[in-house]
Motif scaffolding. Structure first.
Motif, PDB file in Angstrom:
ATOM      1  N   MET A  70       0.830  -1.205   0.000  1.00 34.96           N
ATOM      2  CA  MET A  70       0.000   0.000   0.000  1.00 34.96           C
ATOM      3  C   MET A  70       0.862   1.253   0.000  1.00 34.96           C
ATOM      4  O   MET A  70       0.604   2.207  -0.753  1.00 34.96           O
ATOM      5  N   ILE A  71       1.904   1.269   0.826  1.00 30.78           N
ATOM      6  CA  ILE A  71       2.754   2.455   0.943  1.00 30.78           C
ATOM      7  C   ILE A  71       3.521   2.711  -0.348  1.00 30.78           C
ATOM      8  O   ILE A  71       3.552   3.840  -0.868  1.00 30.78           O
ATOM      9  N   PHE A  75       1.238   3.768  -3.216  1.00 28.90           N
ATOM     10  CA  PHE A  75       0.766   5.133  -2.974  1.00 28.90           C
ATOM     11  C   PHE A  75       1.808   6.148  -3.428  1.00 28.90           C
ATOM     12  O   PHE A  75       1.498   7.114  -4.135  1.00 28.90           O
ATOM     13  N   ASN A 117      -4.509  -4.516  -1.052  1.00 23.25           N
ATOM     14  CA  ASN A 117      -3.876  -3.366  -0.419  1.00 23.25           C
ATOM     15  C   ASN A 117      -3.027  -2.580  -1.404  1.00 23.25           C
ATOM     16  O   ASN A 117      -2.980  -1.347  -1.344  1.00 23.25           O
ATOM     17  N   GLY A 162      -3.545   1.285  -2.358  1.00 27.17           N
ATOM     18  CA  GLY A 162      -2.488   2.281  -2.405  1.00 27.17           C
ATOM     19  C   GLY A 162      -2.457   3.011  -3.735  1.00 27.17           C
ATOM     20  O   GLY A 162      -2.255   4.228  -3.789  1.00 27.17           O
ATOM     21  N   THR A 163      -2.680   2.272  -4.827  1.00 26.15           N
ATOM     22  CA  THR A 163      -2.754   2.896  -6.153  1.00 26.15           C
ATOM     23  C   THR A 163      -3.902   3.893  -6.226  1.00 26.15           C
ATOM     24  O   THR A 163      -3.750   5.020  -6.726  1.00 26.15           O
ATOM     25  N   GLY A 190      -3.116   6.978  -4.216  1.00 22.46           N
ATOM     26  CA  GLY A 190      -2.121   7.804  -4.894  1.00 22.46           C
ATOM     27  C   GLY A 190      -2.727   8.614  -6.027  1.00 22.46           C
ATOM     28  O   GLY A 190      -2.410   9.794  -6.211  1.00 22.46           O
ATOM     29  N   LEU A 249       1.787  11.277   2.517  1.00 19.46           N
ATOM     30  CA  LEU A 249       2.067   9.975   3.123  1.00 19.46           C
ATOM     31  C   LEU A 249       1.873   9.992   4.635  1.00 19.46           C
ATOM     32  O   LEU A 249       1.119   9.164   5.167  1.00 19.46           O
ATOM     33  N   ILE A 257      -1.351   7.831   5.515  1.00 22.20           N
ATOM     34  CA  ILE A 257      -0.912   6.462   5.756  1.00 22.20           C
ATOM     35  C   ILE A 257      -0.464   6.238   7.194  1.00 22.20           C
ATOM     36  O   ILE A 257      -0.839   5.235   7.831  1.00 22.20           O
ATOM     37  N   MET A 293      -6.891   0.221   6.368  1.00 19.91           N
ATOM     38  CA  MET A 293      -5.731  -0.577   6.743  1.00 19.91           C
ATOM     39  C   MET A 293      -6.042  -1.506   7.913  1.00 19.91           C
ATOM     40  O   MET A 293      -5.459  -2.590   8.034  1.00 19.91           O
TER      41      MET A 293
END
Length: 245
Positions: A62-63, A66, A140, A144-145, A148, A165, A169, A198
């Motif tokens: 996810m991170i 993103f 996940n 994230g996509t 973003g 972020l 996040i 999350m």
């Protein structure tokens, strides 16, 4: 929306990504390297690695997705590429879904690589099927996509995109149940964690860690994460701007 225009957008994004090996390395290798590091941090406590590692299999994708998606989309806007594309018969939905398809391909590769290495090289021990673990990791990455793509509409520079972020996040990371059970938190924080996607991804990973069969809680968690991803993609299409002033 047009399927042909959407697929053409996805092919263009993939062609650009293939010319950027650093971005590909970030997408595919960084989650794996972090999992390897974590495995040896908990070298004397495999049970802790099983719990934290399974959760991070969903959090790391996810991170990274993103970060890469928000910066890549913003770069399209600031360079004028997005404005030129939208002058053509290309709808916002075509553009957003095309981007999502392109990055989703990398999300599949990233999730499969990280899950496979965690299970078969790092000895991550889960009771359930590896495919269920992979599904949550993939969902996940897609979330994230979507996040973003959404936040790129509100940033005017790559630095501002990165600033989202810690805003979006990190609070989820603290409240998702990774560091402390959510039911032991202050009531306000527990209520907040109940609406954060999350939290459901970590819960889904924990279901695979403990249960040998697909449970109702696992299905709920997967539906929530995928539903939030679709909703955020729709918001991204609605808020997409042609350029950054």
């Amino acid at each position: 929306m047009s399927l042909a225009r959407t697929l053409a957008t996805a092919r263009r994004v993939l062609a650009q990504l293939r010319q950027d090996p650093r971005t590909i390395a970030l997408l595919l290798l960084v989650p794996v390297l972090l999992l390897v590091l974590l495995r040896y941090v908990f070298d004397a406590d495999p049970d802790s690695f099983d719990f934290i590692g399974s959760s991070l299999l969903g959090i790391f994708p996810m991170i990274t997705m993103f970060l890469v998606t928000s910066i890549a989309t913003l770069r399209e806007r600031t360079s004028g590429t997005l404005e030129r594309l939208l002058v053509m018969p290309l709808g916002k939905g075509d553009l957003i879904v095309g981007y999502a398809l392109a990055f989703s391909l990398f999300a599949v590769l990233q999730a499969a690589l990280a899950t496979g290495i965690a299970l078969w090289l790092l000895d991550l021990d889960v009771a359930g099927s590896p495919w269920l673990l992979l599904l949550v990791a993939l969902l996940n990455a897609l979330l994230g996509t979507a996040l973003g793509l959404f936040v790129s509409a509100f940033a005017s520079s790559e630095f501002q995109a990165v600033q989202f972020l810690p805003a979006l996040i990190f609070p989820q990371l603290l409240l998702c149940g990774l560091f402390a059970p959510r039911e032991t938190m202050q009531p306000v924080l527990e209520y907040a964690s109940n609406v954060l996607p999350m939290s459901y991804s970590v819960d889904g990973m924990n279901e695979v860690l403990r249960e040998t069969e697909v449970t109702g809680d696992y299905v709920r968690d997967a539906v929530v994460v995928s539903g939030v991803a679709v909703a955020v993609l729709a918001l991204g299409a609605a808020t997409l701007r042609r350029r950054t002033n």
